[in-house]
Design a protein around this motif. Structure first.
Motif, PDB file in Angstrom:
ATOM      1  N   GLU A  33      21.238  46.239 -60.528  1.00  0.00           N
ATOM      2  CA  GLU A  33      20.453  45.003 -59.363  1.00  0.00           C
ATOM      3  C   GLU A  33      19.233  44.819 -60.027  1.00  0.00           C
ATOM      4  O   GLU A  33      18.665  43.520 -59.838  1.00  0.00           O
ATOM      5  N   LYS A  34      18.641  46.042 -60.988  1.00  0.00           N
ATOM      6  CA  LYS A  34      18.081  45.464 -61.624  1.00  0.00           C
ATOM      7  C   LYS A  34      18.326  44.043 -62.868  1.00  0.00           C
ATOM      8  O   LYS A  34      16.948  43.594 -63.403  1.00  0.00           O
ATOM      9  N   TYR A  35      19.076  44.352 -63.294  1.00  0.00           N
ATOM     10  CA  TYR A  35      19.827  43.545 -64.687  1.00  0.00           C
ATOM     11  C   TYR A  35      20.854  42.998 -64.374  1.00  0.00           C
ATOM     12  O   TYR A  35      21.132  41.416 -65.316  1.00  0.00           O
ATOM     13  N   TYR A  36      21.299  42.324 -62.921  1.00  0.00           N
ATOM     14  CA  TYR A  36      22.668  41.699 -62.270  1.00  0.00           C
ATOM     15  C   TYR A  36      21.887  40.020 -62.812  1.00  0.00           C
ATOM     16  O   TYR A  36      23.308  39.488 -63.810  1.00  0.00           O
ATOM     17  N   GLY A  37      20.854  39.874 -62.036  1.00  0.00           N
ATOM     18  CA  GLY A  37      21.016  38.088 -61.969  1.00  0.00           C
ATOM     19  C   GLY A  37      20.550  37.826 -64.086  1.00  0.00           C
ATOM     20  O   GLY A  37      21.166  36.651 -64.668  1.00  0.00           O
ATOM     21  N   LYS A  38      20.093  38.541 -64.955  1.00  0.00           N
ATOM     22  CA  LYS A  38      19.247  37.845 -66.700  1.00  0.00           C
ATOM     23  C   LYS A  38      20.749  37.774 -66.861  1.00  0.00           C
ATOM     24  O   LYS A  38      21.671  37.188 -67.473  1.00  0.00           O
ATOM     25  N   GLY A  60      31.197  44.387 -68.679  1.00  0.00           N
ATOM     26  CA  GLY A  60      29.922  44.688 -69.460  1.00  0.00           C
ATOM     27  C   GLY A  60      29.384  45.839 -69.177  1.00  0.00           C
ATOM     28  O   GLY A  60      28.767  46.577 -69.587  1.00  0.00           O
ATOM     29  N   PHE A  61      28.957  45.535 -67.866  1.00  0.00           N
ATOM     30  CA  PHE A  61      28.485  47.105 -66.779  1.00  0.00           C
ATOM     31  C   PHE A  61      29.020  48.070 -66.744  1.00  0.00           C
ATOM     32  O   PHE A  61      29.357  49.686 -67.098  1.00  0.00           O
ATOM     33  N   LYS A  66      29.316  53.405 -69.427  1.00  0.00           N
ATOM     34  CA  LYS A  66      30.407  54.434 -70.302  1.00  0.00           C
ATOM     35  C   LYS A  66      29.401  55.306 -71.351  1.00  0.00           C
ATOM     36  O   LYS A  66      29.742  56.034 -72.267  1.00  0.00           O
ATOM     37  N   ASN A  67      28.925  53.778 -72.284  1.00  0.00           N
ATOM     38  CA  ASN A  67      27.993  54.286 -73.308  1.00  0.00           C
ATOM     39  C   ASN A  67      26.323  54.121 -73.250  1.00  0.00           C
ATOM     40  O   ASN A  67      25.192  54.807 -74.379  1.00  0.00           O
ATOM     41  N   ILE A  68      25.370  54.628 -72.043  1.00  0.00           N
ATOM     42  CA  ILE A  68      24.161  54.683 -71.972  1.00  0.00           C
ATOM     43  C   ILE A  68      23.764  56.014 -72.884  1.00  0.00           C
ATOM     44  O   ILE A  68      22.851  55.751 -72.804  1.00  0.00           O
ATOM     45  N   GLN A  69      24.362  56.855 -72.509  1.00  0.00           N
ATOM     46  CA  GLN A  69      24.055  58.097 -72.850  1.00  0.00           C
ATOM     47  C   GLN A  69      23.941  58.289 -75.114  1.00  0.00           C
ATOM     48  O   GLN A  69      23.305  58.789 -75.363  1.00  0.00           O
ATOM     49  N   ASN A  70      24.224  56.476 -75.294  1.00  0.00           N
ATOM     50  CA  ASN A  70      23.823  56.449 -76.665  1.00  0.00           C
ATOM     51  C   ASN A  70      22.406  55.492 -76.530  1.00  0.00           C
ATOM     52  O   ASN A  70      22.814  55.543 -78.150  1.00  0.00           O
TER      53      ASN A  70
END
Length: 197
Positions: A33-38, A60-61, A66-70
């Motif tokens: 929700e924070k980054y959806y619009g941008k 993309g999300f 899947k990779n946010i720990q990186n």
């Protein structure tokens, strides 16, 4: 006060990253929700329509979660997510380009005698959606190179590597994209003059 606000923002972001890394749907929803619009705005610049942009956004999300720990905190989280969205859009370009009848380069090239790329006109008279519509009307190769170079700031060597084309082809696509946009702006300018007369 600003430092305190920035610290709170950093703590919230760290909390969201940790939550997403552990696969917590609550934090995934917060990030989404924070980054959806941008991020949707970015995806729209690489597509022909809203549904295609949303497909790229969703893909993309999925990669983000899947990779946010990186994500190591080098640079902003928003910048990291943005790179994923742009790369997803480029992958989409590669995947579907073969279905576009080879997207002939002459489709985005037209002679434009005596016209100039009128930034002032565009900025004063067109909204974001109208400019986006003009970009979307470009053939996909021209559209992708234009976005990467003008909006994302990639140089022609980087674009050539990303799209598996030569630097000369990248420059050619950019020139033709600008010419096509220039013609479209000229036509819009003429229409507006007629409407105001």
């Amino acid at each position: 006060m600003t430092c305190h606000t920035d610290t709170m923002k950093d703590l919230n972001e760290i909390k969201i990253i940790k939550g997403c890394s552990s696969g917590n749907p609550k934090y995934q929803k917060m990030l989404y929700e924070k980054y959806y619009g941008k991020m949707l705005n970015i995806c729209q610049r690489y597509t022909r329509g809203q549904e295609e942009a949303k497909d790229i956004l969703q893909e993309g999300f999925v990669k983000v979660f899947k990779n946010i720990q990186n994500f190591k905190g080098d640079g902003s989280l928003e910048g990291w997510i943005r790179r994923i969205m742009v790369n997803t859009a480029i992958n989409h370009f590669h995947k579907f380009k073969k279905y576009e009848a080879n997207d002939p380069i002459h489709d985005c090239y037209q002679e434009l005698p005596g016209s100039s790329y009128d930034h002032e006109f565009a900025l004063q008279n067109l909204g974001y959606q109208e400019i986006l519509k003009l970009i979307r009307e470009l053939p996909s190769s021209c559209q992708t190179v234009f976005n990467l170079h003008v909006i994302e700031g990639y140089n022609h060597r980087e674009i050539a590597d990303l799209l598996n084309i030569s630097e000369g082809t990248s420059k050619s696509y950019l020139a033709r994209a600008r010419e096509k946009l220039q013609k479209s702006l000229g036509m819009l300018k003429g229409e507006l003059k007629m409407a105001w007369a």
